[in-house]
Design an enzyme around this catalytic site. Structure first.
Site, mmCIF file in Angstrom:
data_model
loop_
_atom_site.group_PDB
_atom_site.id
_atom_site.type_symbol
_atom_site.label_atom_id
_atom_site.label_comp_id
_atom_site.label_asym_id
_atom_site.label_seq_id
_atom_site.Cartn_x
_atom_site.Cartn_y
_atom_site.Cartn_z
ATOM 1 N N HIS A 16 66.890 63.882 13.579
ATOM 2 C CA HIS A 16 66.217 62.639 13.392
ATOM 3 C C HIS A 16 65.281 62.269 14.073
ATOM 4 O O HIS A 16 64.226 61.558 13.683
ATOM 5 C CB HIS A 16 67.578 61.451 13.683
ATOM 6 C CG HIS A 16 68.716 61.484 12.575
ATOM 7 N ND1 HIS A 16 70.096 61.498 13.272
ATOM 8 C CD2 HIS A 16 68.671 61.436 11.171
ATOM 9 C CE1 HIS A 16 70.814 61.614 12.255
ATOM 10 N NE2 HIS A 16 70.177 61.677 11.063
ATOM 11 N N LYS A 40 82.289 52.265 5.322
ATOM 12 C CA LYS A 40 82.571 53.491 5.955
ATOM 13 C C LYS A 40 83.134 53.433 7.431
ATOM 14 O O LYS A 40 82.959 51.998 7.817
ATOM 15 C CB LYS A 40 81.124 53.982 6.255
ATOM 16 C CG LYS A 40 80.513 55.105 5.249
ATOM 17 C CD LYS A 40 79.481 55.767 5.667
ATOM 18 C CE LYS A 40 78.875 56.836 4.797
ATOM 19 N NZ LYS A 40 77.830 57.709 5.045
ATOM 20 N N ARG A 89 66.427 68.619 4.786
ATOM 21 C CA ARG A 89 66.752 69.810 5.600
ATOM 22 C C ARG A 89 66.558 71.163 4.599
ATOM 23 O O ARG A 89 65.875 71.796 4.632
ATOM 24 C CB ARG A 89 67.929 69.631 6.206
ATOM 25 C CG ARG A 89 68.215 68.737 7.245
ATOM 26 C CD ARG A 89 69.537 68.105 7.800
ATOM 27 N NE ARG A 89 70.154 67.569 6.592
ATOM 28 C CZ ARG A 89 71.402 66.971 6.790
ATOM 29 N NH1 ARG A 89 71.857 66.977 7.819
ATOM 30 N NH2 ARG A 89 71.866 66.589 5.652
ATOM 31 N N SER A 127 74.868 64.850 11.749
ATOM 32 C CA SER A 127 75.935 63.990 12.835
ATOM 33 C C SER A 127 77.046 64.457 12.680
ATOM 34 O O SER A 127 78.076 64.547 13.364
ATOM 35 C CB SER A 127 75.534 62.422 12.161
ATOM 36 O OG SER A 127 74.321 61.974 12.291
HETATM 37 O O1 PNS Z 1 72.146 58.942 7.099
HETATM 38 P P1 PNS Z 1 72.461 58.644 5.394
HETATM 39 O O2 PNS Z 1 73.835 58.334 5.349
HETATM 40 O O3 PNS Z 1 72.180 59.882 4.596
HETATM 41 O O4 PNS Z 1 71.654 57.558 4.847
HETATM 42 C C1 PNS Z 1 71.840 57.042 3.562
HETATM 43 C C2 PNS Z 1 71.108 55.697 3.223
HETATM 44 C C3 PNS Z 1 71.548 54.565 4.420
HETATM 45 C C4 PNS Z 1 69.861 55.946 3.353
HETATM 46 C C5 PNS Z 1 71.732 55.242 1.814
HETATM 47 O O5 PNS Z 1 72.908 55.211 1.599
HETATM 48 C C6 PNS Z 1 71.214 53.760 1.496
HETATM 49 O O6 PNS Z 1 70.026 53.470 1.384
HETATM 50 N N1 PNS Z 1 72.249 52.892 1.438
HETATM 51 C C7 PNS Z 1 71.957 51.578 1.369
HETATM 52 C C8 PNS Z 1 72.282 50.966 0.022
HETATM 53 C C9 PNS Z 1 71.299 51.228 -1.067
HETATM 54 O O7 PNS Z 1 70.253 50.938 -1.172
HETATM 55 N N2 PNS Z 1 71.659 52.130 -2.185
HETATM 56 C C10 PNS Z 1 70.908 52.357 -3.408
HETATM 57 C C11 PNS Z 1 70.006 53.666 -2.959
HETATM 58 S S1 PNS Z 1 71.064 54.948 -3.520
#
Ligand code: PNS
Length: 159
Positions: A16, A40, A89, A127
């Site tokens: 990150h 979560k 990745r 993570s």
């Molecule tokens: O680190 P991660 O868990 O891969 O991040 C995922 C994240 C936070 C970027 C994604 O889950 C997100 O944007 N969540 C917020 C809800 C949202 O906007 N959902 C619609 C897009 S799929």
């Protein structure tokens, strides 16, 4: 152009940090946005993650750290961000990331998702992997910064 870099960051890894450092060179400002997701069960609280990320990015003048609840596109709009930054990745990331990018595009036409290929040194890193290794007492110093390694040690081995 302002970029947001959203994620769970539970905890932030060197992968990150690599994306943040490179994003900070490309964009005027990068906002690292920690998703506070009530569905979560994270290892670290949002507040702790904010502290961790702040410490890990203190050498970067144009990086801000914040948390948000709800949709990433709404958060981006609120902060006048034109770019949503994500790291890619391996091939298995691609499907999920492309789906997210397309979904976000339907929600906000103005926001562009920009992918940076993760440094190949960290292409295997997540993570969850770090937490698993830490839980079983393996070495993680090459995967996370020292403050994170210490926090993980405290969580798993000092009760
Ligand atoms: O680190 P991660 O868990 O891969 O991040 C995922 C994240 C936070 C970027 C994604 O889950 C997100 O944007 N969540 C917020 C809800 C949202 O906007 N959902 C619609 C897009 S799929």
């Amino acid at each position: 152009m302002i970029a947001i870099y959203p994620g769970s960051f539970d905890p932030i890894t060197l992968g990150h940090i690599d994306i943040i450092e490179r994003g900070a060179k490309l964009f005027e400002r990068v906002i690292v946005a920690v998703l506070s997701n009530p569905s979560k069960q994270p290892l670290f609280t949002v507040d702790r993650r904010l502290e961790q990320i702040t410490k890990c990015t203190q050498h970067l003048d144009n990086v801000q750290v914040d948390s948000f609840v709800g949709l990433t596109v709404e958060y981006a709009k609120l902060h006048n961000a034109g770019v949503l930054l994500r790291g890619l990745r391996v091939l298995s990331d691609f499907e999920k990331e492309l789906q997210m990018a397309h979904t976000n595009k339907t929600l906000n036409q103005e926001l562009e998702t920009v992918f940076l290929a993760t440094n190949k040194e960290y292409s295997f890193l997540s993570s969850s992997t770090v937490k698993e290794i830490a839980q079983f007492g393996g070495a993680i110093d090459h995967l996370v910064s020292a403050n994170i390694a210490q926090d993980l040690y405290q969580k798993y081995h000092k009760h």
